[in-house]
Design a protein around this motif. Structure first.
Motif, short mmCIF file in Angstrom:
data_model
loop_
_atom_site.label_atom_id
_atom_site.label_comp_id
_atom_site.label_asym_id
_atom_site.label_seq_id
_atom_site.Cartn_x
_atom_site.Cartn_y
_atom_site.Cartn_z
N THR A 297 -39.60 10.90 -26.78
CA THR A 297 -40.17 12.25 -26.79
C THR A 297 -40.89 12.53 -28.10
OG1 THR A 297 -38.50 13.06 -25.25
CG2 THR A 297 -39.65 14.70 -26.58
N GLU A 298 -40.24 12.19 -29.23
CA GLU A 298 -40.84 12.45 -30.53
C GLU A 298 -42.09 11.60 -30.74
OE1 GLU A 298 -40.00 14.90 -32.56
OE2 GLU A 298 -38.61 15.43 -30.93
N ARG A 299 -42.08 10.39 -30.21
CA ARG A 299 -43.28 9.54 -30.35
C ARG A 299 -44.46 10.13 -29.60
NH1 ARG A 299 -45.34 5.71 -27.30
NH2 ARG A 299 -43.51 5.61 -25.95
N LYS A 300 -44.15 10.67 -28.35
CA LYS A 300 -45.22 11.27 -27.56
C LYS A 300 -45.78 12.52 -28.24
CE LYS A 300 -43.73 9.61 -23.03
NZ LYS A 300 -43.22 10.01 -21.68
N LYS A 301 -44.90 13.22 -28.99
CA LYS A 301 -45.37 14.40 -29.71
C LYS A 301 -46.22 14.04 -30.93
CE LYS A 301 -41.46 17.42 -28.56
NZ LYS A 301 -40.31 18.18 -29.13
N GLY A 302 -46.22 12.76 -31.25
CA GLY A 302 -46.99 12.33 -32.40
C GLY A 302 -46.24 12.45 -33.70
#
Length: 225
Positions: A22-27
């Motif tokens: 999730t955090e990776r997708k948020k950038g």
């Protein structure tokens, strides 16, 4: 930077992986992914109170109650093993006794009952053997007349060789027992066990026996020497 610590699983759980994804997708960067992963990590299981002990080459933790039960059963098993070992030792001793030559097992009784002098008195042993032999044939139907005829017959012949005559006694005793459906070995063991319980009575009878006589018996008027 925080100085706090937290235990996490060696392998990431699905919740940890989902939080990091999730955090990776948020950038977000790696640091934020780490924070979220730590937040998603499950709490470590509570330490189980109990006792560690080795079994099958590995350490196992069990509850104190289970360990106490184990110790009690182990102690009971050891007691049973010790009792069994005592019975086996007694059985081995009995086997050794029964497999020892009968003649060697008669000697301790002789020494206990009479002492070395009377036990080794050849004349006394002659008389007692003749007495028992006559009692046996009497019990098997031999008459006094037949016995007297055989005494005259034997003493009218040349003197035999003792060792050969012992062999003849053993062979004819075995034959007599076979003819009368008796087990000579069992009878001997039974009698040896019986006379061990009669040591005092036999001593008294021997003390009352008249000196210089082949006859056994109790003579109240005679004072033991």
């Amino acid at each position: 930077m925080s100085s706090q610590w937290k235990l996490v699983p060696v392998e990431p759980t699905q919740l940890i992986l989902d939080a990091m994804t999730t955090e990776r997708k948020k950038g977000n960067g790696v640091l934020q992914m780490w924070f979220e992963a730590m937040a998603a990590a499950p709490a470590p299981p509570l330490e189980v109170e109990g006792v560690d002990f080795g079994i099958d080459g590995r350490s196992v933790r069990v509850s104190q109650e289970a360990y106490s039960i184990f110790l009690a059963r182990e102690a009971a098993a050891r007691e049973k093993i010790e009792a069994l070992q005592q019975r086996l030792n007694a059985a081995d001793q009995r086997i050794d006794e029964l497999t020892s030559p009968f003649q060697s097992r008669v000697q301790p009784w002789l020494m206990e009952c009479f002492g070395p002098m009377i036990a080794g008195d050849r004349e006394e042993r002659n008389h007692r053997f003749l007495e028992e032999a006559l009692e046996l044939v009497q019990a098997c139907g031999c008459s006094a007349t037949e016995a007297h005829k055989l005494v005259d017959y034997v003493y009218g012949r040349d003197v035999g060789e003792p060792a050969q005559e012992v062999g003849g006694v053993m062979v004819t005793l075995a034959a007599l027992c076979l003819a009368n459906d008796m087990d000579m070995h069992a009878a001997g063991e039974t009698e040896l066990a019986r006379i061990w319980t009669k040591v005092e009575q036999i001593r008294a009878k021997q003390a009352a026996k008249p000196q210089m006589s082949p006859l056994p018996g109790a003579y109240p008027q005679r004072t033991p020497q």
